[in-house]
Design an enzyme around this catalytic site. Sequence first.
Site, PDB file in Angstrom:
ATOM      1  N   MET A   1      48.795  36.241  31.724  1.00 12.28           N
ATOM      2  CA  MET A   1      49.662  34.819  31.690  1.00 12.28           C
ATOM      3  C   MET A   1      48.913  34.021  31.144  1.00 12.28           C
ATOM      4  SD  MET A   1      52.384  35.351  34.567  1.00 12.28           S
ATOM      5  CE  MET A   1      51.435  34.641  36.039  1.00 12.28           C
TER       6      MET A   1
ATOM      7  N   HIS B   1      40.088  33.321  32.413  1.00 13.03           N
ATOM      8  CA  HIS B   1      38.803  32.990  33.079  1.00 13.03           C
ATOM      9  C   HIS B   1      37.991  34.209  33.008  1.00 13.03           C
ATOM     10  CE1 HIS B   1      40.621  35.590  36.370  1.00 13.03           C
ATOM     11  NE2 HIS B   1      41.505  34.497  36.501  1.00 13.03           N
TER      12      HIS B   1
ATOM     13  N   HIS C   1      39.627  37.859  33.529  1.00 12.37           N
ATOM     14  CA  HIS C   1      40.512  38.202  32.252  1.00 12.37           C
ATOM     15  C   HIS C   1      39.598  38.515  31.024  1.00 12.37           C
ATOM     16  CE1 HIS C   1      43.334  35.136  33.693  1.00 12.37           C
ATOM     17  NE2 HIS C   1      44.134  36.204  33.884  1.00 12.37           N
TER      18      HIS C   1
ATOM     19  N   GLY D   1      43.638  44.260  36.536  1.00 11.29           N
ATOM     20  CA  GLY D   1      42.537  43.867  37.456  1.00 11.29           C
ATOM     21  C   GLY D   1      42.748  44.401  38.855  1.00 11.29           C
TER      22      GLY D   1
ATOM     23  N   LYS E   1      42.080  42.860  41.463  1.00 14.10           N
ATOM     24  CA  LYS E   1      42.298  41.737  42.149  1.00 14.10           C
ATOM     25  C   LYS E   1      43.910  41.674  42.424  1.00 14.10           C
ATOM     26  CE  LYS E   1      43.273  37.199  41.223  1.00 14.10           C
ATOM     27  NZ  LYS E   1      44.398  36.853  42.027  1.00 14.10           N
TER      28      LYS E   1
ATOM     29  N   LEU F   1      37.981  35.106  41.153  1.00 15.93           N
ATOM     30  CA  LEU F   1      38.452  34.063  40.164  1.00 15.93           C
ATOM     31  C   LEU F   1      39.918  34.289  40.159  1.00 15.93           C
ATOM     32  CD1 LEU F   1      35.653  34.594  37.368  1.00 15.93           C
ATOM     33  CD2 LEU F   1      35.940  32.951  39.116  1.00 15.93           C
TER      34      LEU F   1
ATOM     35  N   SER G   1      43.485  31.932  38.224  1.00 17.32           N
ATOM     36  CA  SER G   1      44.096  30.717  37.729  1.00 17.32           C
ATOM     37  C   SER G   1      44.479  29.582  38.369  1.00 17.32           C
ATOM     38  CB  SER G   1      45.089  31.213  36.464  1.00 17.32           C
ATOM     39  OG  SER G   1      44.714  32.139  35.642  1.00 17.32           O
ATOM     40  N   ARG G   2      44.807  30.178  39.855  1.00 20.26           N
ATOM     41  CA  ARG G   2      45.277  29.140  40.626  1.00 20.26           C
ATOM     42  C   ARG G   2      44.187  28.481  41.415  1.00 20.26           C
ATOM     43  NH1 ARG G   2      50.716  30.887  42.236  1.00 20.26           N
ATOM     44  NH2 ARG G   2      51.311  32.601  40.783  1.00 20.26           N
TER      45      ARG G   2
HETATM   46  P1  AMP Z   1      47.183  37.103  35.407  1.00 20.16           P
HETATM   47  O1  AMP Z   1      46.951  36.272  34.093  1.00 20.16           O
HETATM   48  O2  AMP Z   1      46.775  36.494  36.691  1.00 20.16           O
HETATM   49  O3  AMP Z   1      48.624  37.578  35.245  1.00 20.16           O
HETATM   50  O4  AMP Z   1      46.360  38.274  35.312  1.00 20.16           O
HETATM   51  C1  AMP Z   1      46.090  39.130  34.030  1.00 20.16           C
HETATM   52  C2  AMP Z   1      45.224  40.161  34.522  1.00 20.16           C
HETATM   53  O5  AMP Z   1      44.157  39.779  34.795  1.00 20.16           O
HETATM   54  C3  AMP Z   1      45.715  41.170  35.560  1.00 20.16           C
HETATM   55  O6  AMP Z   1      45.861  42.396  35.503  1.00 20.16           O
HETATM   56  C4  AMP Z   1      44.798  40.684  36.823  1.00 20.16           C
HETATM   57  O7  AMP Z   1      44.599  41.371  37.793  1.00 20.16           O
HETATM   58  C5  AMP Z   1      43.632  40.252  35.955  1.00 20.16           C
HETATM   59  N1  AMP Z   1      42.731  39.407  36.706  1.00 20.16           N
HETATM   60  C6  AMP Z   1      42.828  38.237  37.253  1.00 20.16           C
HETATM   61  N2  AMP Z   1      42.143  37.751  38.111  1.00 20.16           N
HETATM   62  C7  AMP Z   1      40.964  38.764  37.831  1.00 20.16           C
HETATM   63  C8  AMP Z   1      39.821  38.714  38.641  1.00 20.16           C
HETATM   64  N3  AMP Z   1      38.960  37.745  39.244  1.00 20.16           N
HETATM   65  N4  AMP Z   1      38.980  39.822  38.209  1.00 20.16           N
HETATM   66  C9  AMP Z   1      39.512  40.943  37.516  1.00 20.16           C
HETATM   67  N5  AMP Z   1      40.768  40.873  36.989  1.00 20.16           N
HETATM   68  C10 AMP Z   1      41.441  39.885  37.198  1.00 20.16           C
END
Ligand code: AMP
Length: 313
Positions: A30, A34, A37, A147, A149, A184, A186-187
């Site tokens: 999204m 960081h 990602h 991830g 997470k 890590l 985004s929030r």
């Molecule tokens: P998001 O942009 O939050 O939807 O995350 C996109 C992808 O990045 C998802 O597969 C998350 O699980 C992964 N992700 C987010 N934070 C982390 C993190 N700290 N370590 C590893 N993967 C992450």
Amino acid sequence: MRVVRTISALRRWVRSEKRKRHSIGFVPTMGDLHAGHLALIRRARRENARVVVSIFVNPTQFNEVRDYRRYHRNLEADRRQASACGADLVFAPSAREMYPFGVGSRVRAPRQAEGLCGAFRPGHFDGVATVVAKLFNCVEPDRAYFGRKDAQQAAVVRQLVKDLNFPVEVQVCPTVRDRDGLALSSRNRRLRPREREQAVRIWRALAAVRDEVRGGKGDRASLRAFLRSRLKGPGMRLEYAEVVDPATCVPVNRHWSRALVAVCVWVGDTRLIDNVIVRRPSSVVLRKDRDGRRTQDAGRRTRKEVVICYGRC
Ligand code: AMP
């Protein structure tokens, strides 16, 4: 590196890469990228001839419009970072491009979506499953990277791929953490300095649970109580703490050997999730007592005893 905004431009690129027999690794995000990602993008880079990163703040997975609206967006910075990690194409569609007729047909998430976050965010994983299915149909990746997470999301996607026969290999990559252990996210940028200090307690509590399990503790109720006691304090509210099977996301029974310990904590008005995989030591075995009941015993096994051993003993 290219940035494309439309599904038709993406498909043209995908078709030409497939004609050249290039494998495609896909990292759905999204945005607001960081190091977590970026680790996924680097891994995709190592394992595929081409790498696609999607940046799409998916409205259908948000429970509150306010949360959707305030999600941080910065395509230019994301583009630079994705390019530096070796992405070949960034797909950054608008909501209208993805949902020109409104949401329309939906994918219902599998049963992995029922507990944990799913119990508190109705419809969230249906939104995730729908957008992941749409993205897989557009990108046609060989491998997709998620991830740990978001472990429940990864379990939902793994099941989705099986149920709907997507020819995609799902790779789940380790959680990237700050130096002090905070996962890590985004929030995290929403946390005020005082809240940031509180937030580190989440990882400390999970690491402490892992040590408890290594030390032989394994009762689900006690582990949950342990987490509850560690995760309270001013400005913190525990939404859930659970011990589940990592593949099904269903709470473990007494005889588990490997589990996912997952928590969700509100710090101020920021909702944070984190988890850890725990394994029970192989010396903790289950054996039958004289009446034939199963008992837990950390003692040594002897040949004469009837030993029922779970996991890698
Ligand atoms: P998001 O942009 O939050 O939807 O995350 C996109 C992808 O990045 C998802 O597969 C998350 O699980 C992964 N992700 C987010 N934070 C982390 C993190 N700290 N370590 C590893 N993967 C992450």
